[in-house]
Design an enzyme around this catalytic site. Sequence first.
Site, short mmCIF file in Angstrom:
data_model
loop_
_atom_site.label_atom_id
_atom_site.label_comp_id
_atom_site.label_asym_id
_atom_site.label_seq_id
_atom_site.Cartn_x
_atom_site.Cartn_y
_atom_site.Cartn_z
N CYS A 176 17.47 80.08 114.92
CA CYS A 176 16.40 79.36 115.64
C CYS A 176 16.67 79.35 117.14
CB CYS A 176 16.26 77.93 115.13
SG CYS A 176 15.85 77.85 113.39
N ARG A 224 9.89 80.04 108.52
CA ARG A 224 9.48 80.53 109.84
C ARG A 224 8.03 81.02 109.74
NH1 ARG A 224 14.43 80.65 112.42
NH2 ARG A 224 16.13 80.86 110.96
C1 BEZ Z 1 19.31 79.40 111.56
O1 BEZ Z 1 20.35 79.92 111.92
O2 BEZ Z 1 18.38 79.19 112.32
C2 BEZ Z 1 19.15 79.02 110.13
C3 BEZ Z 1 19.72 79.83 109.16
C4 BEZ Z 1 19.60 79.45 107.83
C5 BEZ Z 1 18.93 78.30 107.49
C6 BEZ Z 1 18.33 77.52 108.47
C7 BEZ Z 1 18.45 77.87 109.79
#
Ligand code: BEZ
Length: 245
Positions: free
Chosen positions: A55, A138
């Site tokens: 993110c 997402r």
């Molecule tokens: C992230 O790195 O944004 C992420 C990865 C897995 C689950 C939730 C967020």
Amino acid sequence: METVSEKFGTPMPRIGDQAPSFKAVTTQGDIDFPKQYAGKWIILFSHPADFTPVCTSEFMTFASMAKDFERANCQLVGLSVDGLYSHIAWLRTIKEKIEYRGMKNVEVKFPLIEDIKMDVSSLYGMIQPGESSTKAVRAVFYIDPKGTIRTILYYPLSTGRNFEEIYRVLIALQTADAFSVATPADWRPGDEVIVPPPGSCGVAKDRMAGGKGIKCYDWFFCTKKITKQKIFDTIQKKKKTRKKK
Ligand code: BEZ
């Protein structure tokens, strides 16, 4: 008999639907969505959680491209199932501490919605329990200046989005609207666009005969050129006329 909503919960919005309205608290103050952005394109997107690496890479990339979206008359609005103070702390960390792929001091100026109760994420089908029942996937919703949903993209938690593609789709939608054309696979501004199918045998025959700047691969598959300059000039003109209204 059970209604669809009773059986499956609130139905997910679909392409062609009016964007569901809501009021929310964001990092840029309260918003009345989509009403307060009428006349603009909106990209409403969700991310799973603040202070997570994928993110963070996405926010830095999106915020670095903010000027391009602004020029295309498009308001970005983010969301996650986190609270306002978490959002503020995360955006401050991004600006003050994170340097990534040549991006640094990145300020996220678009609103980021707090959605602890999952009101907005549920309304927009961003909670997909097979992936996570506590985090939004997402999701990317493109909403046009009349408030109609025009494109929906979903990605899982593990896969960061391609923001060049998100921008490309926005320009493709604006080009389709402005010039009444469609855009072929892998289209980029300046490439040939597809003209609507012929409405009669006569037009099909004329098209195959050539001329009028139209090139046909077969009678049902005809293209013409629109320059990149013309596309971006038209987007600017529309932006200015919408502002005047
Ligand atoms: C992230 O790195 O944004 C992420 C990865 C897995 C689950 C939730 C967020």
